[in-house]
Design an enzyme around this catalytic site. Structure first.
Site, PDB file in Angstrom:
ATOM      1  N   ASP A   1     -41.874  14.568 -44.124  1.00  0.00           N
ATOM      2  CA  ASP A   1     -43.252  14.927 -43.798  1.00  0.00           C
ATOM      3  C   ASP A   1     -43.339  15.433 -42.352  1.00  0.00           C
ATOM      4  O   ASP A   1     -42.988  14.703 -41.421  1.00  0.00           O
ATOM      5  CB  ASP A   1     -44.130  13.686 -43.990  1.00  0.00           C
ATOM      6  CG  ASP A   1     -45.597  13.973 -43.764  1.00  0.00           C
ATOM      7  OD1 ASP A   1     -46.094  14.942 -44.354  1.00  0.00           O
ATOM      8  OD2 ASP A   1     -46.228  13.247 -42.989  1.00  0.00           O
TER       9      ASP A   1
ATOM     10  N   THR B   1     -48.279  20.333 -43.303  1.00  0.00           N
ATOM     11  CA  THR B   1     -48.071  20.102 -41.859  1.00  0.00           C
ATOM     12  C   THR B   1     -46.844  20.853 -41.345  1.00  0.00           C
ATOM     13  O   THR B   1     -46.839  21.330 -40.224  1.00  0.00           O
ATOM     14  CB  THR B   1     -47.893  18.599 -41.583  1.00  0.00           C
ATOM     15  OG1 THR B   1     -46.977  18.066 -42.534  1.00  0.00           O
ATOM     16  CG2 THR B   1     -49.201  17.865 -41.720  1.00  0.00           C
TER      17      THR B   1
END
Length: 562
Positions: free
Chosen positions: A75, A108
């Site tokens: 992530d 992201t």
């Protein structure tokens, strides 16, 4: 370009500041192209860290902090949070990833890669003697056109595609994460959990608060043994084994104070002159607590949750009353339970006049509260909440790292499902939007006769960094694949009727070929694309505006410190 020599020490710089009429300043000053180059280099270095984790075949990063805690993740926002970046311009990119995570929940990594590519290209333009102001206005114009193009030409209404659209959006989000193997199972779980917590606000709009879904983790078994729990689950246990395991028609008291023998606050001294009074002081201390518990039980409470401790004496009263009591409940859990059961968290029982009382209206209500054993732990589950729907997900996995990464992946998937349900727009994934925008903006740049033309053309080129990186990470021939993808979108934009099949062409990274992303269920929320392009442009502009950097040295204390 030759870089200016670095000064021998800060005193030389201090002298330079003094010559410029800024006496007393000691530090370092960089101006013009040097600053810009340094900032761009720092941002590109940050983007390179997360670049290889983009896409369905992206790789994971292992981050070890200063005390030896290990995190294995894919992530973008988590990676950048753990990097502890010092460079001021690179910090802008870290904050950018956090903003994207907060606003959309997914995308992201791509937003950071896009911002750094825009900066790199803007820096090249500055080297070609184009003023930063012209580049900034060109980027702004390109961003507006891009968002307009996505909303008008690329987006499809999600309700036309039905529940499949939601499942596919969740699967696309999970494709680059650890849950990729069981994507069907977890995508359905994410969609069901988000739909379960649907609420309607005062304006009559449907809202899906992701925080109302509590994610719990338990070691053991495989990831496919994870399950949804109807109701709000707490990772705590009954304070005493003598308490009942199930309470029906629960009335829940939420307390934020100690249920232990009353003690005087720190610093309060009691001077006793008559030793026979000592025992009566002790008795009164016990009675104060007993009275408080009686107030709570008289109001009808049969489930008591407190954020502090409960001692043995208080446990006796609760056990005799046949109530469930839990201690050390997290404050966040308390707030959520207060919201979903309609109760209120009590910081004290004292009223305005100083008397202690407990009103029954402060209690939350639920159909059933029960304890369930999972693995080595027990869970307390609040089912059938009165004021708002809530849900919980219990994740099972072999170790801590896997469970943490599963939680992050599931959170991202639930966020994108929420965005699709609330905005009702989806766009094809797999680099389709970026390739179509790149063709559209190149054509748009040719219609302008102002200086912004070059900036918009570079913006169009920069967008291709996403499909290129996706292809490189999948060990495909990036140049060939991106060329085919662009050709498809170019054909469609020139003749939409003849090439209507090419409208949503995207990359298939498993086979290394072009496919119809919409038909194959590679979908993303339109909002995610619009926001990531807007945020990346804003971040690039913020850093591009900087042309002077003054770093002040800490003054040395004559006594030897700073």
């Amino acid at each position: 370009q030759a870089f200016p020599p670095v000064p021998a020490n800060a005193m030389d710089q201090g002298q330079k500041f003094a010559d410029a009429g800024l006496s007393g300043l000691e530090g370092e000053r960089k101006t013009g192209q040097d600053v810009r180059t340094a900032n761009v280099m720092a941002c590109v270095a940050i983007a390179n860290v997360v670049k290889t984790s983009l896409g369905p075949v992206g790789l994971d990063k292992m981050l070890v902090d200063d005390i030896g805690d290990t995190t294995v993740t894919n992530d973008g926002a988590t990676i950048l949070n753990l990097l502890e970046v010092d460079h001021p311009a690179a910090k802008v990119l870290v904050e950018l990833a956090q903003l994207q995570d907060k606003e959309v929940g997914d995308g992201t990594t791509s937003v950071v890669i896009l911002a750094s590519e825009l900066l790199k290209r803007a820096n090249d333009l500055v080297g070609m003697k184009i003023h930063p102001t012209s580049i900034i206005s060109g980027f702004r114009l390109a961003q507006k056109e891009a968002v307009k193009f996505i909303n008008q030409k690329m987006s499809t209404k999600a309700d036309k595609l039905g529940r499949d659209a939601l499942i596919n959006v969740a699967k696309t989000s999970m494709s680059s994460k650890i849950l990729n193997v069981d994507a069907d199972f977890f995508a359905a779980m994410a969609v069901d959990s988000v739909q379960m917590v649907k609420t309607t606000n005062s304006a009559g709009e449907a809202r899906y608060p992701v925080k109302a879904v509590n994610i719990l983790k338990a070691h053991g078994r495989g990831s496919s043994d994870s399950r949804r729990i109807p109701g709000y689950a707490l990772n705590c246990t009954r304070a005493s084994q003598a308490m009942p395991t199930v309470v029906n028609k629960a009335k829940i008291a939420l307390l934020d104070f100690d249920l232990r023998k009353f003690k005087m606050s720190l610093g309060v001294q009691v001077v006793v002159t008559d030793p026979s009074k000592l025992q009566s002081i002790r008795d009164r201390e016990e009675d104060i607590m007993k009275e408080r518990i009686e107030h709570v039980l008289k109001a009808g409470a049969n489930v008591i949750l407190t954020t502090k401790g409960i001692d043995d004496m208080c446990l006796k009263y609760f056990t005799e009353a046949g109530a469930i009591a839990c201690r050390r409940v997290k404050k966040d859990d308390m707030r959520r339970i207060a919201k979903v059961t309609g109760g209120q968290v009590m910081l004290s029982l004292a009223g305005m006049d100083g008397d202690e009382s407990f009103d029954a209206s402060m209690l939350g209500t639920a159909e059933k509260v029960y304890e369930e054993r999972v693995g080595d732990n027990e869970l307390i589950i609040v089912e059938g909440c009165s004021s708002q729907r809530s849900g919980s997900i219990l994740l099972r996995g072999p170790n801590e790292y896997t469970l943490d990464e599963m939680e992050r992946a599931l959170h991202d998937a639930m966020c994108v499902v929420k965005r699709v349900l609330e905005s009702n727009d989806v766009v094809p994934g797999g680099g389709a939007v970026e390739a179509a925008l790149s063709i559209y903006l190149e054509d748009f740049a040719k219609t302008l006769s102002s200086r912004e033309q070059m900036a918009i053309a570079e913006f169009a080129e920069a967008l291709l960094v996403i499909p290129k990186t996706l292809a490189v990470n999948a060990a495909c021939d990036a140049t060939e694949l991106v060329a085919k993808l662009r050709a498809d979108h170019n054909n469609f934009q020139e003749d939409p009727v003849k090439f209507k099949d090419c409208a949503s062409s995207g990359l298939n990274l498993v086979n290394g070929e072009i496919q119809d992303a919409l038909a194959n269920g590679v979908l993303e929320p339109a909002m995610s694309k619009c926001k990531s392009i807007s945020f990346a442009t804003e971040a690039a502009i913020t850093i591009l505006r900087i042309d002077d950097m003054i770093k002040i040295e800490a003054k040395e204390d004559p006594r030897g410190g700073y």
